[in-house]
Design an enzyme around this catalytic site. Structure first.
Site, PDB file in Angstrom:
ATOM      1  N   GLY A 284       0.752  -1.012   0.077  1.00 20.85           N
ATOM      2  CA  GLY A 284      -0.005   0.107   0.084  1.00 20.85           C
ATOM      3  C   GLY A 284       0.898   1.127   0.053  1.00 20.85           C
ATOM      4  O   GLY A 284       2.111   1.111  -0.491  1.00 20.85           O
ATOM      5  N   ARG A 285       0.375   2.337   0.475  1.00 18.63           N
ATOM      6  CA  ARG A 285       0.991   3.777   0.626  1.00 18.63           C
ATOM      7  C   ARG A 285       1.817   3.741   1.631  1.00 18.63           C
ATOM      8  O   ARG A 285       2.770   4.669   1.851  1.00 18.63           O
ATOM      9  CB  ARG A 285       0.240   4.915   0.309  1.00 18.63           C
ATOM     10  CG  ARG A 285      -0.208   4.869  -1.170  1.00 18.63           C
ATOM     11  CD  ARG A 285      -0.904   6.170  -1.547  1.00 18.63           C
ATOM     12  NE  ARG A 285      -2.113   6.595  -0.872  1.00 18.63           N
ATOM     13  CZ  ARG A 285      -2.235   7.197   0.142  1.00 18.63           C
ATOM     14  NH1 ARG A 285      -1.273   7.995   0.749  1.00 18.63           N
ATOM     15  NH2 ARG A 285      -3.515   7.463   0.405  1.00 18.63           N
ATOM     16  N   GLU A 288       5.780   4.166   1.839  1.00 22.54           N
ATOM     17  CA  GLU A 288       6.393   5.215   1.480  1.00 22.54           C
ATOM     18  C   GLU A 288       7.098   6.062   2.533  1.00 22.54           C
ATOM     19  O   GLU A 288       8.008   6.567   2.695  1.00 22.54           O
ATOM     20  CB  GLU A 288       5.546   6.196   0.809  1.00 22.54           C
ATOM     21  CG  GLU A 288       5.111   5.402  -0.674  1.00 22.54           C
ATOM     22  CD  GLU A 288       4.312   6.264  -1.441  1.00 22.54           C
ATOM     23  OE1 GLU A 288       4.082   5.886  -2.410  1.00 22.54           O
ATOM     24  OE2 GLU A 288       3.791   7.285  -0.961  1.00 22.54           O
ATOM     25  N   CYS A 314       4.048  -6.192  -2.242  1.00 22.15           N
ATOM     26  CA  CYS A 314       3.975  -5.001  -2.985  1.00 22.15           C
ATOM     27  C   CYS A 314       4.905  -3.763  -2.840  1.00 22.15           C
ATOM     28  O   CYS A 314       6.091  -4.042  -3.041  1.00 22.15           O
ATOM     29  CB  CYS A 314       2.423  -4.566  -2.703  1.00 22.15           C
ATOM     30  SG  CYS A 314       1.769  -3.444  -3.605  1.00 22.15           S
ATOM     31  N   HIS A 315       4.628  -2.836  -2.282  1.00 24.11           N
ATOM     32  CA  HIS A 315       5.454  -1.756  -1.814  1.00 24.11           C
ATOM     33  C   HIS A 315       5.966  -1.851  -0.424  1.00 24.11           C
ATOM     34  O   HIS A 315       6.856  -0.934  -0.188  1.00 24.11           O
ATOM     35  CB  HIS A 315       4.454  -0.395  -1.704  1.00 24.11           C
ATOM     36  CG  HIS A 315       3.957   0.076  -3.115  1.00 24.11           C
ATOM     37  ND1 HIS A 315       3.184  -0.586  -3.894  1.00 24.11           N
ATOM     38  CD2 HIS A 315       4.525   1.226  -3.701  1.00 24.11           C
ATOM     39  CE1 HIS A 315       2.923   0.220  -4.987  1.00 24.11           C
ATOM     40  NE2 HIS A 315       3.532   1.176  -5.025  1.00 24.11           N
ATOM     41  N   TYR A 334       5.866  -5.026  -6.249  1.00 23.00           N
ATOM     42  CA  TYR A 334       4.695  -4.518  -7.327  1.00 23.00           C
ATOM     43  C   TYR A 334       5.908  -3.925  -8.202  1.00 23.00           C
ATOM     44  O   TYR A 334       6.763  -3.259  -7.863  1.00 23.00           O
ATOM     45  CB  TYR A 334       4.013  -3.337  -6.656  1.00 23.00           C
ATOM     46  CG  TYR A 334       3.063  -2.837  -7.643  1.00 23.00           C
ATOM     47  CD1 TYR A 334       2.008  -3.610  -8.097  1.00 23.00           C
ATOM     48  CD2 TYR A 334       3.426  -1.495  -7.986  1.00 23.00           C
ATOM     49  CE1 TYR A 334       0.970  -3.202  -9.071  1.00 23.00           C
ATOM     50  CE2 TYR A 334       2.337  -1.030  -8.911  1.00 23.00           C
ATOM     51  CZ  TYR A 334       1.282  -1.834  -9.636  1.00 23.00           C
ATOM     52  OH  TYR A 334       0.326  -1.468 -10.516  1.00 23.00           O
TER      53      TYR A 334
END
Length: 389
Positions: A284-285, A288, A314-315, A334
């Site tokens: 997800g975000r 970050e 993923c992330h 990802y």
């Protein structure tokens, strides 16, 4: 696979997002075969899902969830004799599925054959329509009580939203919060033996992590009697993290919608890595900004340095790259995260198809939530956690 258990999952439009995907991917991860069907639809079609949450109002809220892809055609596989058990998710779908004669006849057949049926939330409306609850102990989302009582059920009040009960071949739950127990009771009714349970697993969470990528592995491991904690920097047990629904809807990149709120179970500042057997990093975000947190980086370094199993999807690999733990490791993620992996010294493995996952030593990496069955299964293998029949 010889002797593989086969399960049918009965879906419909606006089925609750967690109530369909968590059991679907958990059962696949455990090695079962699962066919997902919806009347009037065929393999490859989608069912829209609903995110239901209690947000302090008099009833639950609803927003759009992921698109759930069916893998079988109702008219071709709707034969109870070919399956070992049936799963019926809740949400709004059961309201109209209970009116469908083909659905009701199918569910009756599972009941007549005394095959395990796991049903949650509003799905018990279908059980009532199929005349399977008369004289049976049954729970559900509380608003379903009047229909169940009218159908002759012995209503069991859900003590919490995670409550489940079992009566013969019927396993009923109140909401998706009870997914772990519902799944565990279901696989045990199918003859499952769980080995290696009791492991302690830590999830590294953050605001706007991907909804499925935290809840599916979290509850899949809980169902196997593991102790699972979710933590987030600057938050405590009982606090929540908002999640993001990332989906693939024909655009050049994924779309985003608001997901469920995820409740944390432990305090980040109190975490002692030595007390856990493994670490999971959802995508997800959130990664970050988590990758910028020194305490997060130190935590990840400790797990990787100890050789304990670490699973990142993923992330999430943005955090692994920032921690400098990918050097010499083969890794996927990802596709948009390839730059982070390469700059972090990892050897990039192309995720083709997108559900492909890889294990290199103590590290499991995946590209996106469609790969959860492989992701969870490979993490289980590192934990020596097995389901056998």
């Amino acid at each position: 696979m010889a002797g593989q258990k086969r399960v049918l999952m009965l879906c419909g439009d606006y089925v609750e997002d967690y109530e369909v995907m968590v059991p679907f991917q958990a059962l696949l991860a455990y090695g079962l075969s699962v066919d997902t069907v919806c009347p009037g639809k065929k393999a490859g079609d989608i069912c829209r899902t609903a995110i239901h949450e209690l947000l302090g109002h008099q009833t639950y809220s609803e927003s759009r969830g992921h698109n759930f892809a069916l893998n079988a055609t109702f008219d071709e596989v709707a034969d109870a004799t070919k399956y070992d058990g049936l799963v019926i998710p809740g949400g709004r779908a059961p309201e109209y599925l209970a009116m469908n004669e083909s659905v009701v006849d199918l569910v009756k057949k599972f009941g007549d054959l005394q095959k395990p049926i796991a049903s949650t939330c509003h799905a018990q409306l279908i059980l009532a329509a199929a005349d399977l609850v008369k004289g049976r102990k049954c729970t559900a989302y509380p608003a379903v009580k009047p229909a169940l009582v009218a159908a002759g059920a012995h209503w069991v009040e859900p003590e919490t939203l995670a409550f489940c009960t079992i009566d013969g071949n019927l396993i009923t739950g109140a909401t998706y919060e009870g997914n772990p127990e519902l799944i565990r009771l279901f696989i045990k009714a199918l003859g499952a033996k769980i080995s290696g349970s009791g492991k302690r697993i830590l999830f590294l969470c953050g605001d706007y992590m991907e909804d499925y990528e935290v809840k599916v592995p979290f509850q899949s491991l809980q169902a196997l009697e593991c102790h699972v904690d979710g933590v987030c920097p600057d938050k405590k047990a009982g606090d929540t993290c908002p999640t993001a629904v990332h989906d693939f809807e024909g655009d050049q990149t994924y779309s985003e919608k608001p997901g469920h709120n995820f409740t944390l179970t432990a305090d980040f500042d109190s975490v002692e890595p030595s007390s856990y057997d493994g670490l999971v990093i959802p995508g997800g975000r959130a990664p970050e900004y988590l990758a910028l947190n020194d305490k997060v980086i130190q935590l990840v370094k400790e797990f990787m340095g100890s050789g304990k199993p670490v699973a990142s999807i993923c992330h999430g690999q943005q955090i692994l790259s920032a921690a400098g733990v990918l050097k010499g490791k083969k890794c996927t993620a990802y596709p948009a995260v390839k730059l982070n992996v390469v700059l972090g010294g990892g050897t990039w493995l192309e995720p083709e198809p997108i559900h492909r996952c890889f294990t290199d030593g103590n590290l499991v990496t995946g590209a996106a939530w469609p790969g959860h069955p492989e992701f969870v299964a490979q993490f289980m293998a590192l934990l020596a956690l097995t389901v056998s029949f």
